[in-house]
Design a protein around this motif. Structure first.
Motif, short mmCIF file in Angstrom:
data_model
loop_
_atom_site.label_atom_id
_atom_site.label_comp_id
_atom_site.label_asym_id
_atom_site.label_seq_id
_atom_site.Cartn_x
_atom_site.Cartn_y
_atom_site.Cartn_z
N TYR A 4 0.83 -1.21 0.00
CA TYR A 4 0.00 0.00 0.00
C TYR A 4 0.86 1.26 0.00
O TYR A 4 0.48 2.28 -0.58
CB TYR A 4 -0.92 -0.01 1.22
CG TYR A 4 -1.93 1.11 1.24
CD1 TYR A 4 -3.01 1.10 0.36
CD2 TYR A 4 -1.80 2.16 2.14
CE1 TYR A 4 -3.92 2.12 0.37
CE2 TYR A 4 -2.72 3.19 2.15
CZ TYR A 4 -3.79 3.17 1.26
OH TYR A 4 -4.69 4.18 1.27
N ARG A 5 2.06 1.19 0.68
CA ARG A 5 2.93 2.37 0.75
C ARG A 5 3.59 2.67 -0.58
O ARG A 5 4.10 3.78 -0.78
CB ARG A 5 3.99 2.17 1.83
CG ARG A 5 4.97 1.05 1.55
CD ARG A 5 6.03 0.98 2.63
NE ARG A 5 5.43 0.67 3.93
CZ ARG A 5 6.14 0.59 5.05
NH1 ARG A 5 7.44 0.84 5.03
NH2 ARG A 5 5.55 0.28 6.17
N VAL A 6 3.53 1.77 -1.51
CA VAL A 6 4.12 2.00 -2.83
C VAL A 6 3.17 2.77 -3.74
O VAL A 6 3.57 3.32 -4.76
CB VAL A 6 4.52 0.65 -3.47
CG1 VAL A 6 5.22 0.84 -4.80
CG2 VAL A 6 5.43 -0.12 -2.52
N VAL A 7 1.90 2.83 -3.38
CA VAL A 7 0.91 3.50 -4.24
C VAL A 7 1.23 4.98 -4.30
O VAL A 7 1.35 5.64 -3.25
CB VAL A 7 -0.51 3.27 -3.67
CG1 VAL A 7 -1.53 4.01 -4.53
CG2 VAL A 7 -0.81 1.79 -3.60
N PRO A 8 1.42 5.56 -5.50
CA PRO A 8 1.73 6.99 -5.61
C PRO A 8 0.48 7.84 -5.37
O PRO A 8 -0.65 7.34 -5.33
CB PRO A 8 2.24 7.12 -7.04
CG PRO A 8 1.55 6.04 -7.78
CD PRO A 8 1.39 4.90 -6.81
N ALA A 9 0.73 9.10 -5.22
CA ALA A 9 -0.39 10.04 -5.03
C ALA A 9 -1.19 10.15 -6.33
O ALA A 9 -0.63 10.14 -7.43
CB ALA A 9 0.14 11.40 -4.60
N TYR A 10 -2.49 10.27 -6.15
CA TYR A 10 -3.38 10.38 -7.32
C TYR A 10 -3.25 11.79 -7.88
O TYR A 10 -3.50 12.78 -7.18
CB TYR A 10 -4.81 10.07 -6.90
CG TYR A 10 -5.80 10.09 -8.04
CD1 TYR A 10 -5.54 9.42 -9.23
CD2 TYR A 10 -7.02 10.76 -7.91
CE1 TYR A 10 -6.46 9.41 -10.26
CE2 TYR A 10 -7.94 10.76 -8.93
CZ TYR A 10 -7.65 10.09 -10.12
OH TYR A 10 -8.55 10.09 -11.15
N GLU A 11 -2.87 11.87 -9.12
CA GLU A 11 -2.56 13.18 -9.71
C GLU A 11 -3.80 14.04 -9.92
O GLU A 11 -3.71 15.27 -9.92
CB GLU A 11 -1.85 12.99 -11.05
CG GLU A 11 -2.62 12.12 -12.04
CD GLU A 11 -1.86 11.89 -13.33
OE1 GLU A 11 -2.43 11.26 -14.22
OE2 GLU A 11 -0.70 12.34 -13.42
N LYS A 12 -4.95 13.44 -10.04
CA LYS A 12 -6.18 14.22 -10.27
C LYS A 12 -7.01 14.38 -9.01
O LYS A 12 -8.20 14.71 -9.08
CB LYS A 12 -7.03 13.54 -11.34
CG LYS A 12 -6.36 13.45 -12.70
CD LYS A 12 -7.29 12.78 -13.70
CE LYS A 12 -6.62 12.68 -15.07
NZ LYS A 12 -7.51 12.03 -16.06
N LEU A 13 -6.39 14.16 -7.83
CA LEU A 13 -7.14 14.20 -6.60
C LEU A 13 -7.71 15.59 -6.32
O LEU A 13 -8.91 15.76 -6.06
CB LEU A 13 -6.26 13.75 -5.43
CG LEU A 13 -6.91 13.75 -4.05
CD1 LEU A 13 -8.05 12.74 -4.01
CD2 LEU A 13 -5.89 13.45 -2.96
N LEU A 14 -6.86 16.62 -6.38
CA LEU A 14 -7.32 17.98 -6.08
C LEU A 14 -8.36 18.44 -7.10
O LEU A 14 -9.33 19.14 -6.75
CB LEU A 14 -6.13 18.94 -6.06
CG LEU A 14 -5.09 18.68 -4.95
CD1 LEU A 14 -3.93 19.66 -5.08
CD2 LEU A 14 -5.73 18.81 -3.58
N ARG A 15 -8.14 18.06 -8.35
CA ARG A 15 -9.09 18.46 -9.38
C ARG A 15 -10.47 17.84 -9.16
O ARG A 15 -11.51 18.52 -9.28
CB ARG A 15 -8.55 18.04 -10.76
CG ARG A 15 -9.44 18.44 -11.92
CD ARG A 15 -9.54 19.94 -12.06
NE ARG A 15 -10.49 20.34 -13.07
CZ ARG A 15 -10.77 21.61 -13.37
NH1 ARG A 15 -10.16 22.59 -12.70
NH2 ARG A 15 -11.63 21.90 -14.30
#
Length: 733
Positions: free
Chosen positions: A337-348
């Motif tokens: 789970y710690r390898v999952v990157p941040a979701y790039e469209k989260l803020l949008r």
């Protein structure tokens, strides 16, 4: 003389001031009274000279009385003076009335006045309006039932002259009820004057009598003041004090609890949970639940299954799609789970979510909570509408390909079937035994049994030929009659338009016992008239010879209807009248065969008509279409469909009515046959009753085809269906 004139003017002024509350009759009497006072003054003047001639003593008395009258008339402000004035003036009027007449005449007038009071009204019509007698010569009836005739009306000028000559005209009033003039008496005039002055009508009544106190006040105590008692005199109750102490002790012990007032927050969330209190509606904004987001599935997991992960080819194919059609999220697999990157469209996406909540119109749509079952029409139970076909009782097997058409014999003992395996078979209904088989060179498209019981003739359609086949059934006499009918010499029927082309060729069949009719194009359908002498054939083409009528007895062919728009699909005869129905792909045309004219055009609204059937009564028609819809037409009601039923998912191939039972059916390529209850009432004000009864299944689909044809038994509530699986099924109740 001047004094007498001044007295009359003053009395007129007083009468005017005191006329406010009187009746209209009294006002008219007083107006006449003013006119007669001048005459009274002249008579007084004459009597004055008579007194002078008699003696000087009487001469001195008259001015004294007039002076006293003037003084009393001036003092009109007091009540006692007014009463005296009334008495004095009445005595003067009595003297004036009696000055020009004898005492005998006065006695006669008084006697007549008294007699008028005693006599009741002569008219006995009651409360009937006199307007009803306006155009009649009488105004009513007396006690003896005799008519009371109207008196002759005087001219206005004559009436005026008569009133000036009559000194007593001011006393007279007109009685419209009895059509006569009535002279008022002295007492009646006094009563009217008292009423106009606002006094009691009778002089003997004293309105100012002394008050008699009937209550004895001696020894009755009464307070000097009615002021309320002051609070300092209040004595508290001991029992109320004990009750209050008891309540205080219970409150201190906690036995009595009070609800605390809830403090309402000043600010609150617009999009709150469903458990939010409903009191927020009082703060001018009603609670509206926020739109919920979709719950994430397995493909959005950080470690999804292998089947959710797309291949590289699928990822490349996403690039060729339009942006709105591409998947918004492509699943990927991570070990931890710690390898999952941040979701790039989260803020949008958060921002878009906030905009959706902020810009959402906060309007409440009122929806009516109605039970869907209550909207359904109340139909009778199918159990109450029995008998109708329910289960498969018998199967007729023998054909090797599609069974395209079936037809019932008039008695219900035999059934004929035509198949694309180029054979026609006749079956015995009761046993399922195949009685006979005829083989032909082309597939059989349609078969139709002659409706006459004494003519066992079967019409068979094969390509461009129609064969009238002798089945060999019936008695010897019936066979002789059939052979005589089916004997023909070769002849061609020319076209009536003058062309060299022939409409149809009548000839004897080479192999089988029957007549062959050769048409110019492929025939799709044949239908018999109810008497069995006429039959029609349909050629689905745009030619003017698409629909033809044939007469078996005379071996003749006619083309009565040449102009109609569209390709003909089917044609049938009316069961009792000379009416002919032609169905094109969109409409149904109704013709009169005697006058050869169009009677009605039925607008179906369907994409393409496949089959039609007419009710035995002749006033109702059902139409099946290739879009799975069935239309019921009431010919007496309208040219539009009375009911449109959508029960089949594929094309409807055939529809049929039962001859005696209120049943009709439809079959389709979806391998089902639907049975309906269709009751037609003799009362024209009552609409037909249509109730779905049963869905019959059992046929198998072959090459996308299902049930090809259906027919009812002529006497029993049985249904025969022919399927593409080369099987004929009998469904019984």
């Amino acid at each position: 003389m001047e004094k007498m004139g001044s007295n009359s003017e003053k009395s007129d002024k007083k009468e005017k001031r005191k006329l406010g509350g009187g009746s209209s009759i009294a006002k008219d009497i007083l107006d006449n009274l003013r006119l007669s006072e001048d005459e009274v003054a002249d008579e007084d003047f004459q009597s004055h000279h008579e007194h002078v001639s008699r003696g000087e003593d009487e001469e001195e008395d008259v001015p004294e009385e007039s002076d006293s009258l003037e003084d009393e008339s001036d003092s009109s402000g007091e009540d006692e003076g007014e009463d005296l004035e009334v008495e004095e003036s009445e005595t003067l009027e009595d003297e004036n009335d009696s000055s020009g007449e004898d005492e005998g005449e006065d006695l006669k007038a008084e006697e007549s006045d008294s007699s008028e009071d005693e006599v009741s009204p002569r008219n006995t019509i009651g409360n009937v309006p006199l307007e009803w007698y306006k155009d009649e010569g009488h105004i009513g009836y007396d006690r003896d039932g005799k008519k009371i005739k109207k008196q002759a009306r005087k001219d206005m000028l004559d009436a005026f002259l008569a009133s000036t000559d009559d000194s007593k005209n001011w006393r007279k009033i007109y009685d419209e009820y009895n059509d006569e003039e009535i002279e008022l008496t002295k007492d009646e005039i006094k009563i009217i004057r008292q009423l106009t002055r606002g006094k009691t009508p009778h002089l003997e009544v004293n309105p100012y009598e002394l008050y008699v106190d009937w209550f004895t006040w001696d020894g009755k105590g009464h307070p000097l003041s009615n002021a309320p008692e002051p609070k300092r005199r209040f004595i508290p109750s001991k029992w109320e004090h004990k009750k209050v102490v008891e309540y205080i002790r219970k409150i201190r012990k906690g036995l009595i609890k009070f609800e605390k007032k809830k403090e309402e927050p000043r600010f609150y969330m617009i999009w709150d949970n469903e458990s939010a209190p409903m009191e927020k509606a009082s703060q001018r904004l009603s609670h509206i639940q926020a739109p919920k987001q979709n719950i994430p599935g397995h493909d959005e997991s950080y470690n999804p299954s292998i089947e959710y992960i797309p291949s590289q080819e699928e990822i490349n194919s996403y690039q060729l799609m339009y942006e709105e059609d591409r998947p918004k999220f492509i699943p990927r697999r991570y070990e931890r789970y710690r390898v999952v990157p941040a979701y790039e469209k989260l803020l949008r996406e958060f921002f878009d979510r906030c905009l959706d909540l902020y810009l959402c119109p906060r309007t409440r749509k009122k929806r009516i909570n109605i039970d869907p079952e209550s909207l359904k029409p109340k139909l009778p139970s199918p159990k109450d509408l029995r008998p109708y076909p329910v289960t498969c009782f018998l199967e007729y097997r023998g054909h090797s390909s599609f069974v395209l058409s079936i037809s019932m014999e008039a008695s219900g003992q035999w059934i004929a079937s035509g198949s694309s395996d180029r054979t026609v078979r006749v079956w015995e209904v009761a046993t399922g035994r195949c009685h006979s088989v005829w083989e032909f060179d082309e597939p059989v498209q349609h078969v139709a049994w002659n409706p006459a019981p004494e003519l066992p003739i079967l019409a068979v359609v094969m390509g461009q030929e129609v064969l009238l086949l002798n089945l060999g059934l019936g008695t010897a006499e019936e066979q002789e009659k059939v052979k005589e009918l089916l004997h023909v010499e070769v002849h061609a029927v020319p076209d009536e338009t003058g062309d060299n082309q022939s409409v149809v060729t009548w000839s004897q069949h080479d192999k089988h016992d029957g007549i062959k009719l050769k048409h110019f194009k492929t025939v799709s359908l044949v239908a018999w008239q109810c008497k069995g002498d006429y039959f029609t054939t349909v050629v689905p083409s745009g030619d003017s010879r698409a629909v033809m009528l044939h007469q078996l007895s005379k071996k003749q062919t006619h083309v009565p209807i040449r102009k109609f728009h569209g390709l003909p699909v089917s044609a049938i005869f009316h069961p009792s009248r000379p009416t002919f129905f032609i169905a094109t792909k969109r409409v149904v045309l109704v013709y009169d065969l005697k006058k050869i004219r169009l009677l009605k055009k039925l607008q179906t609204g369907l994409r393409e008509i496949s089959s039609i059937a007419i009710h035995p009564g002749g006033d109702n028609l059902i139409i099946g279409s290739k879009e799975g819809k069935l239309c019921w037409f009431d010919l007496d009601l309208s040219s539009q469909a009375y009911k449109t039923l959508k029960n089949h998912s594929k094309d409807i191939m055939s529809v049929a009515f039962h001859r005696s039972y209120p049943l009709f059916a439809s079959c389709s390529d979806d391998c089902t046959a639907h049975v309906f209850h269709g009751m037609v009432y003799s009362d024209l004000n009552q609409n037909p009753l249509i109730v779905p009864l049963k869905i019959l299944q059992g046929h198998k689909s072959v090459d996308g085809r299902g049930v090809m044809d259906c027919k009812f038994h002529p006497k029993q509530p049985w249904l025969f269906t022919a399927g593409a699986d080369s099987v004929i099924r009998l469904y019984c109740d």
